[in-house]
Design a protein around this motif. Structure first.
Motif, PDB file in Angstrom:
ATOM      1  N   GLY A  61      17.787   9.967 -87.060  1.00  0.00           N
ATOM      2  CA  GLY A  61      16.997   8.717 -86.843  1.00  0.00           C
ATOM      3  C   GLY A  61      16.518   8.805 -85.262  1.00  0.00           C
ATOM      4  O   GLY A  61      16.908   9.593 -84.391  1.00  0.00           O
ATOM      5  N   LYS A  62      15.266   8.137 -85.045  1.00  0.00           N
ATOM      6  CA  LYS A  62      14.894   7.911 -83.879  1.00  0.00           C
ATOM      7  C   LYS A  62      14.231   6.439 -83.641  1.00  0.00           C
ATOM      8  O   LYS A  62      13.795   5.941 -84.706  1.00  0.00           O
ATOM      9  CB  LYS A  62      13.624   8.869 -83.664  1.00  0.00           C
ATOM     10  N   THR A  63      14.426   5.916 -82.370  1.00  0.00           N
ATOM     11  CA  THR A  63      14.081   4.491 -82.320  1.00  0.00           C
ATOM     12  C   THR A  63      13.039   4.529 -81.325  1.00  0.00           C
ATOM     13  O   THR A  63      12.586   5.399 -80.561  1.00  0.00           O
ATOM     14  CB  THR A  63      15.296   3.680 -81.517  1.00  0.00           C
ATOM     15  N   GLY A  64      12.279   3.132 -81.144  1.00  0.00           N
ATOM     16  CA  GLY A  64      11.133   3.202 -80.341  1.00  0.00           C
ATOM     17  C   GLY A  64      10.807   1.759 -79.866  1.00  0.00           C
ATOM     18  O   GLY A  64      11.111   0.687 -80.744  1.00  0.00           O
ATOM     19  N   TYR A  65      10.302   1.333 -78.744  1.00  0.00           N
ATOM     20  CA  TYR A  65       9.838   0.211 -78.358  1.00  0.00           C
ATOM     21  C   TYR A  65       9.144   0.184 -77.241  1.00  0.00           C
ATOM     22  O   TYR A  65       9.447   0.801 -76.063  1.00  0.00           O
ATOM     23  CB  TYR A  65      11.036  -0.979 -78.121  1.00  0.00           C
ATOM     24  N   VAL A  66       7.879  -0.456 -77.416  1.00  0.00           N
ATOM     25  CA  VAL A  66       7.274  -0.929 -76.054  1.00  0.00           C
ATOM     26  C   VAL A  66       6.729  -2.465 -76.418  1.00  0.00           C
ATOM     27  O   VAL A  66       6.614  -2.622 -77.776  1.00  0.00           O
ATOM     28  CB  VAL A  66       6.061   0.066 -75.588  1.00  0.00           C
ATOM     29  N   ASP A  67       6.220  -3.288 -75.609  1.00  0.00           N
ATOM     30  CA  ASP A  67       5.903  -4.573 -75.858  1.00  0.00           C
ATOM     31  C   ASP A  67       4.879  -4.546 -77.049  1.00  0.00           C
ATOM     32  O   ASP A  67       4.897  -5.431 -77.871  1.00  0.00           O
ATOM     33  CB  ASP A  67       5.453  -5.123 -74.543  1.00  0.00           C
ATOM     34  N   GLN A  68       3.880  -3.559 -76.649  1.00  0.00           N
ATOM     35  CA  GLN A  68       2.740  -3.743 -77.742  1.00  0.00           C
ATOM     36  C   GLN A  68       2.948  -3.220 -79.175  1.00  0.00           C
ATOM     37  O   GLN A  68       2.498  -3.635 -80.088  1.00  0.00           O
ATOM     38  CB  GLN A  68       1.477  -2.848 -77.230  1.00  0.00           C
ATOM     39  N   SER A  69       4.048  -2.432 -79.197  1.00  0.00           N
ATOM     40  CA  SER A  69       4.226  -1.886 -80.553  1.00  0.00           C
ATOM     41  C   SER A  69       5.519  -2.601 -81.285  1.00  0.00           C
ATOM     42  O   SER A  69       5.573  -2.529 -82.563  1.00  0.00           O
ATOM     43  CB  SER A  69       4.889  -0.510 -80.348  1.00  0.00           C
ATOM     44  N   GLY A  70       6.281  -3.470 -80.506  1.00  0.00           N
ATOM     45  CA  GLY A  70       7.460  -4.011 -81.020  1.00  0.00           C
ATOM     46  C   GLY A  70       8.493  -2.953 -81.469  1.00  0.00           C
ATOM     47  O   GLY A  70       8.285  -1.824 -80.914  1.00  0.00           O
ATOM     48  N   HIS A  71       9.302  -3.298 -82.114  1.00  0.00           N
ATOM     49  CA  HIS A  71      10.470  -2.330 -82.462  1.00  0.00           C
ATOM     50  C   HIS A  71      10.041  -1.152 -83.617  1.00  0.00           C
ATOM     51  O   HIS A  71       9.487  -1.787 -84.740  1.00  0.00           O
ATOM     52  CB  HIS A  71      11.902  -2.795 -83.074  1.00  0.00           C
ATOM     53  N   THR A  72      10.134   0.053 -83.332  1.00  0.00           N
ATOM     54  CA  THR A  72       9.730   0.972 -84.335  1.00  0.00           C
ATOM     55  C   THR A  72      11.154   1.841 -84.692  1.00  0.00           C
ATOM     56  O   THR A  72      11.713   2.040 -84.040  1.00  0.00           O
ATOM     57  CB  THR A  72       8.781   1.866 -83.977  1.00  0.00           C
ATOM     58  N   LEU A  73      11.063   2.270 -85.960  1.00  0.00           N
ATOM     59  CA  LEU A  73      12.217   2.926 -86.469  1.00  0.00           C
ATOM     60  C   LEU A  73      12.080   4.004 -87.440  1.00  0.00           C
ATOM     61  O   LEU A  73      11.533   3.849 -88.518  1.00  0.00           O
ATOM     62  CB  LEU A  73      13.342   2.020 -87.034  1.00  0.00           C
ATOM     63  N   ALA A  74      12.623   5.069 -87.104  1.00  0.00           N
ATOM     64  CA  ALA A  74      12.478   6.151 -88.217  1.00  0.00           C
ATOM     65  C   ALA A  74      14.049   6.684 -88.520  1.00  0.00           C
ATOM     66  O   ALA A  74      14.878   6.836 -87.651  1.00  0.00           O
ATOM     67  CB  ALA A  74      12.095   7.450 -87.603  1.00  0.00           C
ATOM     68  N   THR A  75      14.323   6.839 -89.874  1.00  0.00           N
ATOM     69  CA  THR A  75      15.689   6.914 -90.350  1.00  0.00           C
ATOM     70  C   THR A  75      15.739   7.974 -91.443  1.00  0.00           C
ATOM     71  O   THR A  75      14.889   7.795 -92.559  1.00  0.00           O
ATOM     72  CB  THR A  75      16.494   5.769 -90.817  1.00  0.00           C
ATOM     73  N   LEU A  76      16.634   8.778 -91.476  1.00  0.00           N
ATOM     74  CA  LEU A  76      16.812   9.790 -92.793  1.00  0.00           C
ATOM     75  C   LEU A  76      18.334   9.447 -93.205  1.00  0.00           C
ATOM     76  O   LEU A  76      19.205   9.415 -92.667  1.00  0.00           O
ATOM     77  CB  LEU A  76      17.005  11.237 -91.923  1.00  0.00           C
ATOM     78  N   ALA A  77      18.349   9.248 -94.477  1.00  0.00           N
ATOM     79  CA  ALA A  77      19.588   9.035 -95.090  1.00  0.00           C
ATOM     80  C   ALA A  77      19.681   9.872 -96.534  1.00  0.00           C
ATOM     81  O   ALA A  77      18.765  10.246 -97.075  1.00  0.00           O
ATOM     82  CB  ALA A  77      19.903   7.525 -95.294  1.00  0.00           C
ATOM     83  N   LYS A  78      21.032  10.478 -96.659  1.00  0.00           N
ATOM     84  CA  LYS A  78      21.312  11.260 -97.782  1.00  0.00           C
ATOM     85  C   LYS A  78      22.436  10.820 -98.509  1.00  0.00           C
ATOM     86  O   LYS A  78      23.376  10.413 -98.152  1.00  0.00           O
ATOM     87  CB  LYS A  78      21.769  12.779 -97.331  1.00  0.00           C
ATOM     88  N   ARG A  79      22.246  10.851 -99.926  1.00  0.00           N
ATOM     89  CA  ARG A  79      23.448  10.354-100.928  1.00  0.00           C
ATOM     90  C   ARG A  79      23.205  11.131-101.969  1.00  0.00           C
ATOM     91  O   ARG A  79      22.117  11.176-102.771  1.00  0.00           O
ATOM     92  CB  ARG A  79      23.294   8.828-101.271  1.00  0.00           C
ATOM     93  N   GLU A  80      24.031  11.970-102.628  1.00  0.00           N
ATOM     94  CA  GLU A  80      24.207  12.569-103.995  1.00  0.00           C
ATOM     95  C   GLU A  80      22.739  13.580-103.769  1.00  0.00           C
ATOM     96  O   GLU A  80      22.575  14.403-103.184  1.00  0.00           O
ATOM     97  CB  GLU A  80      24.047  11.599-105.119  1.00  0.00           C
ATOM     98  N   HIS A  81      21.902  13.109-104.652  1.00  0.00           N
ATOM     99  CA  HIS A  81      20.510  14.099-104.657  1.00  0.00           C
ATOM    100  C   HIS A  81      19.375  13.426-104.106  1.00  0.00           C
ATOM    101  O   HIS A  81      18.485  14.011-104.471  1.00  0.00           O
ATOM    102  CB  HIS A  81      20.558  14.401-106.386  1.00  0.00           C
TER     103      HIS A  81
END
Length: 394
Positions: free
Chosen positions: A225-245
């Motif tokens: 995962g990766k987070t991000g924030y500046v005033d103009q963007s608000g909160h941004t978030l990238a996430t990888l998750a794995k379960r089974e297949h």
């Protein structure tokens, strides 16, 4: 093969494509997402499982660093020694406290960039690879467009600090992340929770800012995962998750509060894992359309709602096979290969090979015949000489 041909032979001709009937079914309700933009895709095949304003230009903040990292990994030498400039040290925002003149490997800078979101590391990487931030932005934009195929991304820097022209979309970011995850070095760093850091000015332990990755917000299967924030963007978030297949990527953008970004991400991941599965289309099958024959080059997979065995399939005259979900939203597209092209199911001239083989056999047989004939002639002449010699002796 028969299963593939079913949707080929029962089509209704349209201007540019054919369309199978949409099969009515009861679909589970997708979660309500408060982020202004979001997308969830299958990390393996790129199928879009959810989207909200996914092609609306947004400010990405530090999610930019996903692109910077994969560009640096693929275009630099990870063992190169990079000298930090004053320009890098003077950058604002989150840093790894680099000092001017300090030398680190490119790999260590990428680790500082992704794990601790170091803006100074981003500047050092850009200057090392392209000589300047402006040139790096141009180089990276060309790479993202030509290598990954993004359509709405225009970066002005390697770190994501605000610039009015520094924009992308949730969809483009999901494509960049999917591409980057194919690289082992990137996957390892993207999934690192903590790392010992020994720098010129400080020794510390870098800890990921992503609350789900480091377990601060418990969620089964989060692998990067990766987070991000500046005033103009608000909160941004990238996430990888794995379960089974299933391996899922979720991008959320323009969340007013940090908790909203994580709540949206968790809701989408639960929705994905609970309601989706993957199916495949057999490779090397042939598809006929508009008097042309196309070939499915390899086994193709797509992810869809469970028990949704029949999705809508469309074929364009350019040879793209497109899959649509029950709402008429495109899930995925695959470029097929026209039969007879250099990359298609072109025969490798077996006739010529056979002719060459027969020719070789003929030449070999001819040579053998000459040798045998010569040997017989030699024996005959030798006997004649012996007879003459015997008569003269008598």
């Amino acid at each position: 093969m028969a299963k593939i041909i079913v949707f080929i032979t029962t089509f209704v001709t349209m201007n540019t494509l054919f369309l199978l009937p949409v099969f009515a079914q009861t679909s589970p309700s997708a979660p309500v997402v408060s982020s202004q933009s979001a997308v969830m895709i299958d990390a393996d095949n790129g199928s879009i499982l959810y989207e909200k304003n996914s092609t609306t230009p947004m400010y990405p903040a530090s999610l930019t660093k996903i692109a910077t990292a994969i560009y640096a990994i693929e275009n630099g030498d990870l063992e190169d020694r990079v000298t930090v400039s004053e320009n890098a040290v003077d950058i604002e925002g989150t840093t790894v406290f680099l000092e001017a003149g300090e030398q680190l490997t490119l790999k260590k800078l990428i680790q500082g960039l992704l794990i601790n979101s170091g803006n100074d590391a981003g500047i050092a990487i850009a200057e090392h690879l392209s000589g300047s931030v402006d040139q790096f932005a141009e180089d990276m934009n060309n790479y993202l467009k030509n290598k990954i195929g993004v359509e709405q991304t225009h970066f002005k820097n390697p770190h994501g600090l605000f610039h009015p022209d520094h924009t992308t979309t949730a969809k483009d970011l999901s494509m960049i992340t999917k591409y980057a995850l194919k690289n082992r070095e990137f996957r390892d760093i993207f999934g690192t929770v903590e790392m010992e850091w020994h720098g010129k000015s400080w020794d510390t332990t870098l800890i990921s800012h992503h609350k789900m990755l480091k377990g601060e917000i418990p969620f089964e299967g989060v692998a990067g995962g990766k987070t991000g924030y500046v005033d103009q963007s608000g909160h941004t978030l990238a996430t990888l998750a794995k379960r089974e297949h299933l391996n899922l990527i979720v991008i959320t953008m323009q969340s007013q509060y940090k908790r909203d970004a994580y709540q949206d991400t968790a809701s989408l991941l639960n929705y994905g894992f609970d309601h989706f599965e993957t199916s495949s289309i057999k490779g090397r099958s042939k598809v006929e359309f508009k008097n042309k024959e196309f070939i499915i080059p390899e086994n193709l997979t797509y992810t869809h709602l469970k028990n949704q065995d029949k999705v809508t399939k469309q074929m364009t005259k350019q040879g793209k096979l497109e899959l649509y979900n029950q709402n008429g939203e495109r899930m995925n597209s695959y470029q097929l290969v026209e039969a007879g092209s250099d990359h298609g199911d072109k025969k490798k001239e077996p006739v010529k090979k056979e002719e060459t083989s027969k020719s070789g056999i003929y030449v070999t047989s001819l040579m053998a015949g000459v040798i045998i004939a010569g040997f017989i002639g030699f024996v005959y002449r030798k006997k004649q000489i012996q007879k003459k010699s015997y008569k003269s002796f008598m």
